[in-house]
Design an enzyme around this catalytic site. Structure first.
Site, PDB file in Angstrom:
ATOM      1  N   GLY A 127     -29.533  21.459 -40.026  1.00 49.02           N
ATOM      2  CA  GLY A 127     -29.895  21.141 -38.649  1.00 49.02           C
ATOM      3  C   GLY A 127     -29.932  19.655 -38.383  1.00 49.02           C
ATOM      4  O   GLY A 127     -30.000  18.838 -39.304  1.00 49.02           O
ATOM      5  N   TYR A 130     -22.503  29.677 -31.215  1.00 49.17           N
ATOM      6  CA  TYR A 130     -23.826  29.117 -31.480  1.00 49.17           C
ATOM      7  C   TYR A 130     -24.523  28.714 -30.192  1.00 49.17           C
ATOM      8  O   TYR A 130     -23.970  27.990 -29.372  1.00 49.17           O
ATOM      9  CB  TYR A 130     -23.662  27.905 -32.381  1.00 49.17           C
ATOM     10  N   SER A 131     -25.750  29.181 -30.023  1.00 52.30           N
ATOM     11  CA  SER A 131     -26.528  28.853 -28.832  1.00 52.30           C
ATOM     12  C   SER A 131     -28.010  28.856 -29.166  1.00 52.30           C
ATOM     13  O   SER A 131     -28.562  29.862 -29.610  1.00 52.30           O
ATOM     14  CB  SER A 131     -26.257  29.867 -27.714  1.00 52.30           C
ATOM     15  N   ASN A 132     -28.663  27.723 -28.924  1.00 53.77           N
ATOM     16  CA  ASN A 132     -30.099  27.629 -29.153  1.00 53.77           C
ATOM     17  C   ASN A 132     -30.884  28.599 -28.272  1.00 53.77           C
ATOM     18  O   ASN A 132     -32.010  28.975 -28.608  1.00 53.77           O
ATOM     19  CB  ASN A 132     -30.558  26.205 -28.892  1.00 53.77           C
ATOM     20  N   SER A 143     -32.456  22.545 -36.694  1.00 50.22           N
ATOM     21  CA  SER A 143     -32.117  23.971 -36.667  1.00 50.22           C
ATOM     22  C   SER A 143     -32.444  24.745 -37.930  1.00 50.22           C
ATOM     23  O   SER A 143     -32.303  25.978 -37.942  1.00 50.22           O
ATOM     24  CB  SER A 143     -30.634  24.141 -36.331  1.00 50.22           C
TER      25      SER A 143
END
Length: 399
Positions: A354, A212-214, A116
């Protein structure tokens, strides 16, 4: 693929579920003694202090001790770090072994998958386009991708670019619905990742809470491609990697499953209490704009130092990136692809962090020019070990 959101810094390949402190694997335990320290040549010493200097040089410093402990006590196959002081002098460190099968040494400043941390690169490209007047930070997703983002409680006409970068869009996470073993040999188109997320209802109303979200960064990457007419990887390479001379950082190409330069092998547990398995070779496309990059600790230091030093963005856009909201209860705050964490010695450090199956990276830079990044070659499955990794970064920045 799984996403761990308790710290808000997890990439798209994190296994959720129970966690327990694990014992050191037999192979790792055997390898504990294979540790190296890279340091600057010491300054010349007078006769009166030469003995003391020699004794100090013979003792591992606090960063080396922290890395040693991650291997010896916490079961990490390897740990490696790069630390830069206020004057730009750099030390590199390694502990453990680069390959549990052969017992080979950890390559100094070896390449790792940085998960990340990729989000910070994606955010910089978006903010550069904001500065160029090509993207509006408070424009909606539909301005650039009309009709694409629709679902239960989801409407791209009500989600802004700022909310994507800040993780306040309320969009669901795609990563928890794809297994690590499934993605290992599979290529995902970015639109496939988005489609997975849109099968599920919104987590929250846009702008009401941090989560949090990709998925946010997949959309940010798609917006970059729509606006520029070029692949995200090319824009990232042109605008960041080549511009500031990141010689060991790259976006893996289509189907590229290996790591190009010397690297420690990465190991993964799935389930969390299962055995370590070699996950070095994998298709990273499930991370894409949220987690696909490969780099080194020293290149990450260079990137975050250049970013915070104003070399990548105009002052107005950098100020926007540094405008944060609370993200959890540990003092973590999230800006636009950039986080701040408090330091025990005072102040904060800026970075991201990440993890992706096989590797975890943590670190950042301070406003007075210190920088440190650290990688371990397995994602911790125990909260205490995760804290030890963060503590090692603090040790490097406060030492």
């Amino acid at each position: 693929m799984r996403t761990r959101t308790r710290q808000g810094l997890r990439p798209s390949t994190r296994q959720q579920g129970g966690r327990r402190r694990r014992a050191v694997s037999a192979a790792a335990a055997v390898a504990i003694g294979v540790m190296t320290l890279g340091a600057l040549a010491p300054p010349a010493a007078s006769d009166s202090d030469s003995a003391a200097s020699a004794a100090a040089a013979a003792r591992p410093d606090s960063v080396q001790q922290a890395l040693n402990a991650l291997v010896r006590d916490d079961g990490m196959p390897a740990a490696l770090a790069s630390v830069q002081d206020r004057n730009g002098r750099t030390r590199t460190y390694t502990a453990g072994v680069g390959d549990l099968t052969t017992g080979s040494k950890v390559p100094r400043d070896g390449q790792v998958r940085i998960g990340s941390n990729t989000k910070a690169f994606t955010a910089v490209v978006v903010m550069q386009l904001v500065g160029e007047g090509k993207i509006g930070l408070d424009a909606t997703v539909d301005t650039y991708l009309p009709g694409l983002v629709r679902g239960e409680g989801i409407d791209g006409r009500r989600i802004t670019v700022r909310q994507l970068l800040q993780h306040t869009s309320g969009l669901p996470e795609y990563g928890i619905h794809v297994d690590d073993d499934e993605i290992r040999n599979r290529y995902f188109e970015p639109r496939e990742l988005l489609d997975i997320a849109l099968r599920y209802k919104a987590d929250a109303v846009p702008g009401t809470t941090w989560g949090y979200s990709n998925t946010n960064y997949v959309l940010a990457g798609l917006i970059v491609q729509k606006v520029t007419g070029r692949p995200l990887a090319e824009e990232m390479d042109r605008r960041i990697i080549k511009r500031i001379g990141l010689r060991h950082t790259y976006f893996p190409s289509l189907g590229e499953m290996t790591i190009r330069e010397p690297h420690p092998r990465g190991y993964h547990r799935n389930p969390a209490d299962g055995p370590l398995r070699d996950f070095t070779e994998m298709d990273p496309s499930a991370g894409w704009a949220a987690g696909q990059l490969i780099s080194t600790n020293s290149d990450l230091n260079r990137f975050f130092t250049a970013l915070l030093g104003g070399r990548l963005l105009p002052a107005a856009q950098l100020a926007e990136m540094r405008t944060t909201v609370p993200a959890g209860t540990s003092g973590l705050r999230y800006g636009l692809g950039l986080t701040s964490r408090p330091l025990s010695c005072g102040g904060v450090y800026w970075g991201h962090g990440g993890d992706i199956a096989g590797y975890e990276t943590r670190g950042g830079v301070t406003d007075d020019g210190r920088a440190a990044n650290l990688a371990v070659t397995s994602i911790p499955t125990d909260e205490a070990v995760t804290q030890h990794v963060k503590d090692a970064v603090a040790t490097a920045l406060c030492g």
